[in-house]
Motif scaffolding. Sequence first.
Motif, PDB file in Angstrom:
ATOM      1  N   THR A   4       1.302  -1.145   0.038  1.00 40.75           N
ATOM      2  CA  THR A   4      -0.062  -0.143  -0.052  1.00 40.75           C
ATOM      3  C   THR A   4       1.140   1.247   0.008  1.00 40.75           C
ATOM      4  OG1 THR A   4      -1.921  -1.498   1.015  1.00 40.75           O
ATOM      5  CG2 THR A   4      -1.304   1.365   1.367  1.00 40.75           C
ATOM      6  N   LEU A   5       1.949   1.342   0.766  1.00 43.59           N
ATOM      7  CA  LEU A   5       2.759   2.640   1.067  1.00 43.59           C
ATOM      8  C   LEU A   5       3.396   2.587  -0.679  1.00 43.59           C
ATOM      9  CD1 LEU A   5       3.825   2.054   4.397  1.00 43.59           C
ATOM     10  CD2 LEU A   5       2.083   3.987   3.784  1.00 43.59           C
ATOM     11  N   GLU A   6       3.819   1.521  -0.663  1.00 36.92           N
ATOM     12  CA  GLU A   6       4.543   1.779  -2.427  1.00 36.92           C
ATOM     13  C   GLU A   6       4.225   2.318  -2.879  1.00 36.92           C
ATOM     14  OE1 GLU A   6       5.928  -2.326  -3.171  1.00 36.92           O
ATOM     15  OE2 GLU A   6       7.066  -2.766  -1.939  1.00 36.92           O
ATOM     16  N   ARG A   7       2.556   2.329  -3.663  1.00 38.66           N
ATOM     17  CA  ARG A   7       1.407   3.087  -4.250  1.00 38.66           C
ATOM     18  C   ARG A   7       1.937   4.286  -4.390  1.00 38.66           C
ATOM     19  NH1 ARG A   7      -1.809   0.121  -7.077  1.00 38.66           N
ATOM     20  NH2 ARG A   7      -3.880   1.834  -7.090  1.00 38.66           N
ATOM     21  N   PHE A   8       2.012   5.119  -3.258  1.00 40.44           N
ATOM     22  CA  PHE A   8       3.109   6.770  -3.306  1.00 40.44           C
ATOM     23  C   PHE A   8       4.389   7.030  -3.762  1.00 40.44           C
ATOM     24  CE2 PHE A   8      -1.240   5.789  -0.284  1.00 40.44           C
ATOM     25  CZ  PHE A   8      -1.776   6.945   0.024  1.00 40.44           C
ATOM     26  N   SER A   9       4.539   5.989  -4.345  1.00 40.50           N
ATOM     27  CA  SER A   9       6.150   6.720  -4.129  1.00 40.50           C
ATOM     28  C   SER A   9       6.710   6.781  -5.676  1.00 40.50           C
ATOM     29  CB  SER A   9       7.329   5.094  -4.164  1.00 40.50           C
ATOM     30  OG  SER A   9       8.137   5.376  -4.425  1.00 40.50           O
ATOM     31  N   LEU A  10       7.275   7.498  -5.999  1.00 41.95           N
ATOM     32  CA  LEU A  10       7.344   8.219  -7.151  1.00 41.95           C
ATOM     33  C   LEU A  10       8.971   8.041  -7.767  1.00 41.95           C
ATOM     34  CD1 LEU A  10       5.865  12.053  -7.004  1.00 41.95           C
ATOM     35  CD2 LEU A  10       4.561   9.625  -7.883  1.00 41.95           C
ATOM     36  N   GLU A  11       9.579   6.752  -7.354  1.00 42.42           N
ATOM     37  CA  GLU A  11      10.902   6.586  -7.298  1.00 42.42           C
ATOM     38  C   GLU A  11      10.818   6.238  -8.901  1.00 42.42           C
ATOM     39  OE1 GLU A  11      13.377   6.772  -6.292  1.00 42.42           O
ATOM     40  OE2 GLU A  11      12.899   7.149  -4.055  1.00 42.42           O
ATOM     41  N   GLY A  12      12.288   6.680  -9.677  1.00 47.47           N
ATOM     42  CA  GLY A  12      11.225   6.327 -10.964  1.00 47.47           C
ATOM     43  C   GLY A  12      11.098   7.082 -11.985  1.00 47.47           C
ATOM     44  N   LYS A  13      10.350   8.022 -11.620  1.00 43.54           N
ATOM     45  CA  LYS A  13       8.991   8.865 -12.367  1.00 43.54           C
ATOM     46  C   LYS A  13      10.001  10.772 -12.880  1.00 43.54           C
ATOM     47  CE  LYS A  13       5.404   5.937 -10.792  1.00 43.54           C
ATOM     48  NZ  LYS A  13       3.682   6.348 -10.820  1.00 43.54           N
ATOM     49  N   GLN A  30       9.342  20.237  -3.935  1.00 43.66           N
ATOM     50  CA  GLN A  30      10.320  19.518  -2.934  1.00 43.66           C
ATOM     51  C   GLN A  30       9.305  18.100  -2.244  1.00 43.66           C
ATOM     52  OE1 GLN A  30      10.924  22.347   0.320  1.00 43.66           O
ATOM     53  NE2 GLN A  30      12.302  23.615  -1.362  1.00 43.66           N
ATOM     54  N   GLY A  31       7.905  18.779  -2.500  1.00 46.25           N
ATOM     55  CA  GLY A  31       7.792  17.202  -2.332  1.00 46.25           C
ATOM     56  C   GLY A  31       7.283  16.192  -3.145  1.00 46.25           C
ATOM     57  N   LEU A  32       7.088  16.294  -4.078  1.00 48.24           N
ATOM     58  CA  LEU A  32       6.941  15.147  -5.580  1.00 48.24           C
ATOM     59  C   LEU A  32       8.908  14.526  -5.708  1.00 48.24           C
ATOM     60  CD1 LEU A  32       6.367  17.384  -8.485  1.00 48.24           C
ATOM     61  CD2 LEU A  32       5.496  15.032  -7.991  1.00 48.24           C
ATOM     62  N   LYS A  33      10.054  15.738  -4.855  1.00 51.48           N
ATOM     63  CA  LYS A  33      10.934  15.106  -4.435  1.00 51.48           C
ATOM     64  C   LYS A  33      11.522  14.339  -3.748  1.00 51.48           C
ATOM     65  CE  LYS A  33      15.528  15.271  -5.733  1.00 51.48           C
ATOM     66  NZ  LYS A  33      16.477  15.413  -7.575  1.00 51.48           N
ATOM     67  N   SER A  34      10.451  14.630  -2.060  1.00 51.50           N
ATOM     68  CA  SER A  34      11.297  13.627  -1.352  1.00 51.50           C
ATOM     69  C   SER A  34       9.690  12.619  -1.562  1.00 51.50           C
ATOM     70  CB  SER A  34      10.123  14.052  -0.456  1.00 51.50           C
ATOM     71  OG  SER A  34       8.939  14.789  -0.093  1.00 51.50           O
ATOM     72  N   GLY A  36      10.602  10.551  -4.252  1.00 49.14           N
ATOM     73  CA  GLY A  36      11.566  10.204  -5.475  1.00 49.14           C
ATOM     74  C   GLY A  36      11.496  10.207  -6.686  1.00 49.14           C
ATOM     75  N   ALA A  37      11.227  11.065  -7.033  1.00 51.80           N
ATOM     76  CA  ALA A  37      10.473  11.886  -7.902  1.00 51.80           C
ATOM     77  C   ALA A  37      11.800  12.400  -8.607  1.00 51.80           C
ATOM     78  CB  ALA A  37       9.628  12.345  -8.621  1.00 51.80           C
ATOM     79  N   GLU A  38      11.556  12.563 -10.879  1.00 55.22           N
ATOM     80  CA  GLU A  38      12.928  13.294 -10.510  1.00 55.22           C
ATOM     81  C   GLU A  38      12.179  14.794 -11.684  1.00 55.22           C
ATOM     82  OE1 GLU A  38      15.840  11.633 -13.948  1.00 55.22           O
ATOM     83  OE2 GLU A  38      14.978  12.898 -15.364  1.00 55.22           O
ATOM     84  N   ILE A  39      12.920  15.724 -11.195  1.00 57.02           N
ATOM     85  CA  ILE A  39      12.301  17.417 -11.305  1.00 57.02           C
ATOM     86  C   ILE A  39      12.398  17.694 -12.840  1.00 57.02           C
ATOM     87  CG2 ILE A  39      11.011  19.307 -10.452  1.00 57.02           C
ATOM     88  CD1 ILE A  39      10.081  17.105  -8.789  1.00 57.02           C
ATOM     89  N   TRP A  40      11.923  18.326 -13.540  1.00 54.72           N
ATOM     90  CA  TRP A  40      12.518  19.192 -14.717  1.00 54.72           C
ATOM     91  C   TRP A  40      11.053  20.201 -14.366  1.00 54.72           C
ATOM     92  CZ3 TRP A  40      15.275  17.502 -19.252  1.00 54.72           C
ATOM     93  CH2 TRP A  40      15.927  15.994 -19.208  1.00 54.72           C
ATOM     94  N   VAL A  47      14.045  29.985 -11.242  1.00 53.39           N
ATOM     95  CA  VAL A  47      13.723  29.703 -10.248  1.00 53.39           C
ATOM     96  C   VAL A  47      14.550  28.519  -9.734  1.00 53.39           C
ATOM     97  CG1 VAL A  47      11.772  31.514 -10.709  1.00 53.39           C
ATOM     98  CG2 VAL A  47      11.982  28.675 -10.209  1.00 53.39           C
ATOM     99  N   ASP A  48      15.009  29.356  -8.138  1.00 59.16           N
ATOM    100  CA  ASP A  48      15.185  28.251  -7.200  1.00 59.16           C
ATOM    101  C   ASP A  48      14.138  27.977  -5.813  1.00 59.16           C
ATOM    102  OD1 ASP A  48      17.155  26.666  -5.071  1.00 59.16           O
ATOM    103  OD2 ASP A  48      17.303  28.450  -3.880  1.00 59.16           O
ATOM    104  N   LEU A  49      14.220  25.984  -6.156  1.00 55.68           N
ATOM    105  CA  LEU A  49      12.986  25.483  -5.607  1.00 55.68           C
ATOM    106  C   LEU A  49      13.584  24.758  -4.913  1.00 55.68           C
ATOM    107  CD1 LEU A  49      10.642  23.971  -8.700  1.00 55.68           C
ATOM    108  CD2 LEU A  49      10.205  26.266  -7.718  1.00 55.68           C
ATOM    109  N   GLY A  50      14.358  25.291  -4.431  1.00 57.47           N
ATOM    110  CA  GLY A  50      15.188  24.591  -3.250  1.00 57.47           C
ATOM    111  C   GLY A  50      15.397  22.697  -3.806  1.00 57.47           C
ATOM    112  N   VAL A  51      15.601  22.343  -4.286  1.00 54.74           N
ATOM    113  CA  VAL A  51      15.335  20.802  -4.789  1.00 54.74           C
ATOM    114  C   VAL A  51      16.631  20.941  -5.760  1.00 54.74           C
ATOM    115  CG1 VAL A  51      13.388  19.861  -4.651  1.00 54.74           C
ATOM    116  CG2 VAL A  51      13.695  20.635  -6.694  1.00 54.74           C
ATOM    117  N   ASP A  52      17.514  19.635  -6.588  1.00 54.87           N
ATOM    118  CA  ASP A  52      17.836  19.827  -7.789  1.00 54.87           C
ATOM    119  C   ASP A  52      17.221  19.137  -8.911  1.00 54.87           C
ATOM    120  OD1 ASP A  52      20.667  19.273  -6.377  1.00 54.87           O
ATOM    121  OD2 ASP A  52      20.259  17.442  -5.723  1.00 54.87           O
ATOM    122  N   ILE A  53      17.270  20.067  -9.991  1.00 57.29           N
ATOM    123  CA  ILE A  53      16.725  19.744 -11.256  1.00 57.29           C
ATOM    124  C   ILE A  53      17.141  19.304 -12.249  1.00 57.29           C
ATOM    125  CG2 ILE A  53      15.838  20.940 -13.192  1.00 57.29           C
ATOM    126  CD1 ILE A  53      14.035  21.416 -10.103  1.00 57.29           C
TER     127      ILE A  53
END
Length: 254
Positions: A4-13, A30-34, A36-40, A47-53
């Motif tokens: 169930t918790l795995e379904r909330f993961s964005l790892e690899g997306k 920051q939420g998407l990054k936390s 596991g998502a890769e951010i573009w 702008v500085d969003l506080g995460v690696d882009i």
Amino acid sequence: MNKTLERFSLEGKKALIICPENPYSREIAQGLKSAGAEIWVAGETVVDLGVDIAGSFTYTHGSSESAANLEREVRAKMGTLDIVIENGLYTPVKGWKQSYTEIYEQLSKTELGLMLTVQSLGRILAEQGHGSVILVADYGALVGYDPVNYKNCPDEKDNDFSFVKGFIYGGVVNYAGQASNYLAENGCRCNAVAFAPLDGSCCEEFKTAFTRHNQVKRLANADDIASAIIFLASDASAFITGITMPVDGGYIAK
């Protein structure tokens, strides 16, 4: 981690945030990054969003040429596209004394831009057969703005009661449903989220009036924004499409 918790993961997306210069983008990124998502990002300013882009695209919201270019560049550089955050509806122009040209420019940059983004990037998602589109709005899309909340803050009133803001955000509700019909046929989803104002983004008089009306008795915080986006972006909401989800502490429920 259980299933169930795995379904909330964005790892690899891979997530693409449109107009990262607009409100809520930092909390969304920051939420998407936390999770596991890769951010573009795709917008007119850096702008500085506080995460690696992972990468960025120059994008003029409301330009058909720019939308076509964005589609080509996303295909070429991202490889896959899993999450689209459409955050181009912000309307900084205040008041009702706006000319035809000003109104036309706002609608072109916001609502037309929204449709062009979903059309161009929706083609990519449809071809892939998966993906989630999230349209960013605010609570006014669902309930409108109450003049009582602005009794002691005229600047806030001029912003929320601008000639086009209610029309622009209100249109998101129907458009989420319309876009979801096409995307669902191709294994994709489209939802909107209607946020309450972020704490610290408005005057104390408005905050007092707004929280008096809502049920949780506070404004939104970064975790509220991030959690809603993670849910709608993840497989945890795989059976949810075409809705506008309020994240407002129960404001529209009263």
